[in-house]
Design a protein around this motif. Structure first.
Motif, mmCIF file in Angstrom:
data_model
loop_
_atom_site.group_PDB
_atom_site.id
_atom_site.type_symbol
_atom_site.label_atom_id
_atom_site.label_comp_id
_atom_site.label_asym_id
_atom_site.label_seq_id
_atom_site.Cartn_x
_atom_site.Cartn_y
_atom_site.Cartn_z
ATOM 1 N N GLN A 183 0.978 -1.147 -0.062
ATOM 2 C CA GLN A 183 0.122 -0.055 0.263
ATOM 3 C C GLN A 183 0.594 0.832 0.012
ATOM 4 O OE1 GLN A 183 -2.986 -0.636 -0.328
ATOM 5 N NE2 GLN A 183 -3.928 1.406 0.147
ATOM 6 N N VAL A 184 0.576 2.016 -0.849
ATOM 7 C CA VAL A 184 1.385 3.164 -1.090
ATOM 8 C C VAL A 184 0.133 4.558 -0.356
ATOM 9 C CG1 VAL A 184 2.542 5.014 -3.008
ATOM 10 C CG2 VAL A 184 2.916 2.933 -2.432
ATOM 11 N N GLN A 185 1.086 5.489 0.209
ATOM 12 C CA GLN A 185 0.589 6.814 0.388
ATOM 13 C C GLN A 185 1.232 7.647 0.168
ATOM 14 O OE1 GLN A 185 1.521 4.696 3.097
ATOM 15 N NE2 GLN A 185 -0.462 3.402 2.755
ATOM 16 N N LEU A 186 -0.121 9.111 -0.589
ATOM 17 C CA LEU A 186 0.709 9.746 -1.054
ATOM 18 C C LEU A 186 -0.458 11.340 -0.812
ATOM 19 C CD1 LEU A 186 0.004 8.845 -4.945
ATOM 20 C CD2 LEU A 186 2.299 9.189 -3.504
ATOM 21 N N VAL A 187 0.666 12.169 -0.400
ATOM 22 C CA VAL A 187 0.083 13.249 0.256
ATOM 23 C C VAL A 187 0.555 14.356 -0.116
ATOM 24 C CG1 VAL A 187 0.380 15.014 2.583
ATOM 25 C CG2 VAL A 187 0.102 12.246 2.999
ATOM 26 N N GLU A 188 -0.225 15.157 -0.994
ATOM 27 C CA GLU A 188 0.255 16.733 -1.540
ATOM 28 C C GLU A 188 -0.759 17.597 -0.869
ATOM 29 O OE1 GLU A 188 -2.317 14.455 -5.789
ATOM 30 O OE2 GLU A 188 -3.628 14.891 -3.810
ATOM 31 N N SER A 189 0.574 18.561 -1.213
ATOM 32 C CA SER A 189 0.134 19.971 -0.209
ATOM 33 C C SER A 189 1.038 21.219 -1.869
ATOM 34 C CB SER A 189 1.188 19.944 0.871
ATOM 35 O OG SER A 189 2.637 20.064 0.255
ATOM 36 N N GLY A 190 0.320 22.082 -1.445
ATOM 37 C CA GLY A 190 0.752 23.537 -1.985
ATOM 38 C C GLY A 190 -0.936 24.074 -3.183
ATOM 39 N N GLY A 191 -2.028 23.650 -3.053
ATOM 40 C CA GLY A 191 -3.046 24.379 -3.873
ATOM 41 C C GLY A 191 -3.099 25.718 -3.221
ATOM 42 N N GLY A 192 -4.179 26.355 -4.125
ATOM 43 C CA GLY A 192 -4.574 27.673 -3.739
ATOM 44 C C GLY A 192 -4.721 28.418 -4.879
ATOM 45 N N LEU A 193 -4.857 29.549 -4.702
ATOM 46 C CA LEU A 193 -5.485 30.834 -5.230
ATOM 47 C C LEU A 193 -4.336 31.623 -5.586
ATOM 48 C CD1 LEU A 193 -8.215 32.223 -6.706
ATOM 49 C CD2 LEU A 193 -8.594 33.134 -4.801
ATOM 50 N N VAL A 194 -3.605 32.234 -7.133
ATOM 51 C CA VAL A 194 -3.272 32.869 -6.898
ATOM 52 C C VAL A 194 -3.658 33.620 -8.633
ATOM 53 C CG1 VAL A 194 -2.331 31.299 -8.854
ATOM 54 C CG2 VAL A 194 -0.471 33.129 -8.178
ATOM 55 N N GLN A 195 -3.391 34.771 -8.784
ATOM 56 C CA GLN A 195 -3.977 35.532 -9.291
ATOM 57 C C GLN A 195 -2.633 34.987 -10.855
ATOM 58 O OE1 GLN A 195 -2.420 39.357 -8.589
ATOM 59 N NE2 GLN A 195 -4.862 39.829 -7.113
ATOM 60 N N PRO A 196 -3.421 35.731 -12.111
ATOM 61 C CA PRO A 196 -2.643 35.240 -13.224
ATOM 62 C C PRO A 196 -1.252 35.920 -13.311
ATOM 63 C CG PRO A 196 -4.543 35.638 -14.211
ATOM 64 C CD PRO A 196 -4.464 36.258 -12.165
ATOM 65 N N GLY A 197 -0.056 35.135 -14.206
ATOM 66 C CA GLY A 197 1.457 35.160 -13.831
ATOM 67 C C GLY A 197 2.330 35.101 -12.647
ATOM 68 N N GLY A 198 1.254 34.850 -11.960
ATOM 69 C CA GLY A 198 1.774 34.274 -10.324
ATOM 70 C C GLY A 198 2.611 33.053 -10.273
#
Length: 123
Positions: free
Chosen positions: A1-16
């Motif tokens: 069994q493999v677990q994947l933990v993601e992080s870092g998404g969000g809201l950003v303005q164009p060009g960011g």
């Protein structure tokens, strides 16, 4: 069994910029491929970028020159640095890994997905 933990998404303005990270843990011998896919509303899931264990990379034409994928094999992590973001980059981003494991001394491979992290590019 493999677990994947993601992080870092969000809201950003164009060009960011945003930086996504994914850490893999569990029972496996090695990881062949680590990468990121994305799925926008009403569209199919598509490859964004991936990286083989030896360092070879593959990018979608739509992100070449703007996104950079990297991985740390010692920590089983993969990172996607996203620069010059555009509204069309808005999607749920999924971490994906292809691992090697042994079951009763027989080599096998498994494909695993993270739960996804939302990236929204909007002013």
């Amino acid at each position: 069994q493999v677990q994947l933990v993601e992080s870092g998404g969000g809201l950003v303005q164009p060009g960011g910029s945003l930086r996504l990270s994914c850490a893999a843990s569990g029972s496996f011998s090695s990881i062949n491929v680590m990468g990121w896919y994305r799925q926008a509303p009403g569209k199919e899931r598509e490859l964004v970028a991936n990286m083989l264990g030896g360092g070879a990379t593959q990018y979608s034409d739509s992100v070449k020159g703007r996104f950079t994928i990297s991985r740390d094999n010692s920590k089983n992590t993969v990172t996607l640095q996203m620069n010059s973001l555009k509204p069309e980059d808005t999607a749920v981003y999924y971490c994906n890994v292809d691992v090697v494991y042994y079951k009763e001394d027989v080599r096998a491979q498994g494909l695993y997905w993270g739960r996804g992290t939302q990236v929204t590019v909007s002013s």
